[in-house]
Scaffold this motif. Structure first.
Motif, PDB file in Angstrom:
ATOM      1  N   ILE A  92       0.838  -1.206   0.000  1.00  0.00           N
ATOM      2  CA  ILE A  92       0.000   0.000   0.000  1.00  0.00           C
ATOM      3  C   ILE A  92       0.869   1.251   0.000  1.00  0.00           C
ATOM      4  O   ILE A  92       0.609   2.194  -0.750  1.00  0.00           O
ATOM      5  CB  ILE A  92      -0.944   0.027   1.219  1.00  0.00           C
ATOM      6  CG1 ILE A  92      -1.941  -1.128   1.144  1.00  0.00           C
ATOM      7  CG2 ILE A  92      -1.704   1.351   1.285  1.00  0.00           C
ATOM      8  CD1 ILE A  92      -2.873  -1.221   2.350  1.00  0.00           C
ATOM      9  N   VAL A 115      -8.133  -2.159   0.905  1.00  0.00           N
ATOM     10  CA  VAL A 115      -7.174  -2.703   1.871  1.00  0.00           C
ATOM     11  C   VAL A 115      -7.320  -4.212   1.995  1.00  0.00           C
ATOM     12  O   VAL A 115      -6.325  -4.945   1.966  1.00  0.00           O
ATOM     13  CB  VAL A 115      -7.353  -2.026   3.252  1.00  0.00           C
ATOM     14  CG1 VAL A 115      -6.476  -2.707   4.298  1.00  0.00           C
ATOM     15  CG2 VAL A 115      -7.011  -0.541   3.164  1.00  0.00           C
ATOM     16  N   SER A 176      -0.728   1.470   6.140  1.00  0.00           N
ATOM     17  CA  SER A 176      -1.893   2.348   6.051  1.00  0.00           C
ATOM     18  C   SER A 176      -1.574   3.811   6.345  1.00  0.00           C
ATOM     19  O   SER A 176      -2.322   4.698   5.932  1.00  0.00           O
ATOM     20  CB  SER A 176      -2.986   1.865   7.013  1.00  0.00           C
ATOM     21  OG  SER A 176      -2.565   1.971   8.366  1.00  0.00           O
ATOM     22  N   SER A 248      -6.385  -0.594  10.214  1.00  0.00           N
ATOM     23  CA  SER A 248      -5.711  -0.227   8.955  1.00  0.00           C
ATOM     24  C   SER A 248      -6.674   0.483   8.013  1.00  0.00           C
ATOM     25  O   SER A 248      -6.317   1.501   7.394  1.00  0.00           O
ATOM     26  CB  SER A 248      -5.159  -1.483   8.284  1.00  0.00           C
ATOM     27  OG  SER A 248      -4.254  -2.165   9.115  1.00  0.00           O
ATOM     28  N   PHE A 252      -6.241   4.377   7.056  1.00  0.00           N
ATOM     29  CA  PHE A 252      -6.012   4.627   5.628  1.00  0.00           C
ATOM     30  C   PHE A 252      -7.068   5.574   5.068  1.00  0.00           C
ATOM     31  O   PHE A 252      -6.748   6.501   4.316  1.00  0.00           O
ATOM     32  CB  PHE A 252      -6.031   3.307   4.872  1.00  0.00           C
ATOM     33  CG  PHE A 252      -5.763   3.440   3.397  1.00  0.00           C
ATOM     34  CD1 PHE A 252      -4.535   3.869   2.940  1.00  0.00           C
ATOM     35  CD2 PHE A 252      -6.749   3.144   2.464  1.00  0.00           C
ATOM     36  CE1 PHE A 252      -4.281   3.995   1.582  1.00  0.00           C
ATOM     37  CE2 PHE A 252      -6.501   3.274   1.121  1.00  0.00           C
ATOM     38  CZ  PHE A 252      -5.271   3.706   0.665  1.00  0.00           C
TER      39      PHE A 252
END
Length: 258
Positions: A92, A115, A176, A248, A252
């Protein structure tokens, strides 16, 4: 669901293009198979190196099948964890840094799906590679030493797999909010090593720590049955995996919207 499957297939295709479906399983296989073969042929290896006094006899204790398989699995606790962090640390963070994540999220794409699709894609790769390596290690231990019960093999496979999933999820968590893959990898490895050291040193206080799953896996391999602490440790580990995944997604989303 269709959107999630599209993102998931994208992750699998990207790993095909990066040859991860080739080199990651091969690496896991080499790591696992090397240990039982080394233990079995150690006297011949030492003898071939020479340098021993004339007439010296090498007598090394022959390890049991459980000890050989446990030694093989211990390699995953170091090299295996390192590989997981290396292949996940930019999953990511790298796309955020390059702007690819922004392009994808401009479309009506759910942050949760973005995610979790990445998490699921890497997890499939890791579990497949881990199974290939661990199964071949179990097979070679059976050929060279003695076959361990397949039930014990399956139980130990799933128990230790939870620890590898935990490491993967922690790496996703740092992905994240950090944009540097190097920082993600460094921090994740540091926390993993620290957690393992603290848990092993204070095992009487932290007997439900996810880092002790490897210890309980060895108990299963040795044929000593389920330790009392194993089930609570599994439940806590699964809870922490789910909690880290939700965290996360939340972090994010907040970072990207900001």
């Amino acid at each position: 669901m269709k959107q999630w499957l599209t993102l998931y297939k994208k992750e699998l295709l990207e790993m095909v293009r990066n040859y991860k479906w080739i080199w990651v399983p091969l690496t896991f296989i080499l790591i696992a198979v090397k240990e039982p073969m080394t233990l079995y042929y150690m006297p011949q290896i030492i003898d071939s190196l020479g340098g021993l006094p004339e007439g010296a006899v090498i007598e090394l204790p022959v390890p049991s099948a459980g000890e050989a398989l446990a030694a093989s699995l211990s390699q995953y606790n170091t090299l295996g964890v390192l590989i997981i962090v290396l292949i996940t640390m930019g999953v990511i963070a790298g796309e955020r840094k390059s702007g690819v994540a922004g392009i994808i999220l401009v479309k009506p794409v759910s942050y949760a799906r973005f995610v979790t699709a990445k998490w699921a894609g890497v997890m499939l790769l890791i579990w497949f590679s881990y199974f290939c390596g661990y199964f071949l290690s179990w097979y070679y231990v059976g050929i060279l030493f003695e076959f361990i019960s397949f039930t014990d093999f399956i139980q130990s496979f799933f128990v230790y797999g939870i620890w590898l999933t935990f490491v993967l999820t922690i790496t996703i968590f740092f992905n994240s909010f950090l944009q540097s893959p190097g920082a993600v990898g460094f921090i994740t490895m540091g926390i993993t090593i620290l957690l393992s050291l603290v848990s092993s040193s204070l095992s009487h206080l932290l007997d439900w720590s996810p880092a002790l799953l490897s210890v309980y896996t060895n108990t299963l391999i040795m044929g000593n049955g389920f330790p009392e602490e194993l089930m609570p440790t599994i439940l806590i580990s699964l809870f922490m995996i789910i909690l880290s995944l939700f965290a996360s997604i939340a972090i994010f989303r907040k970072r990207e919207l900001a």
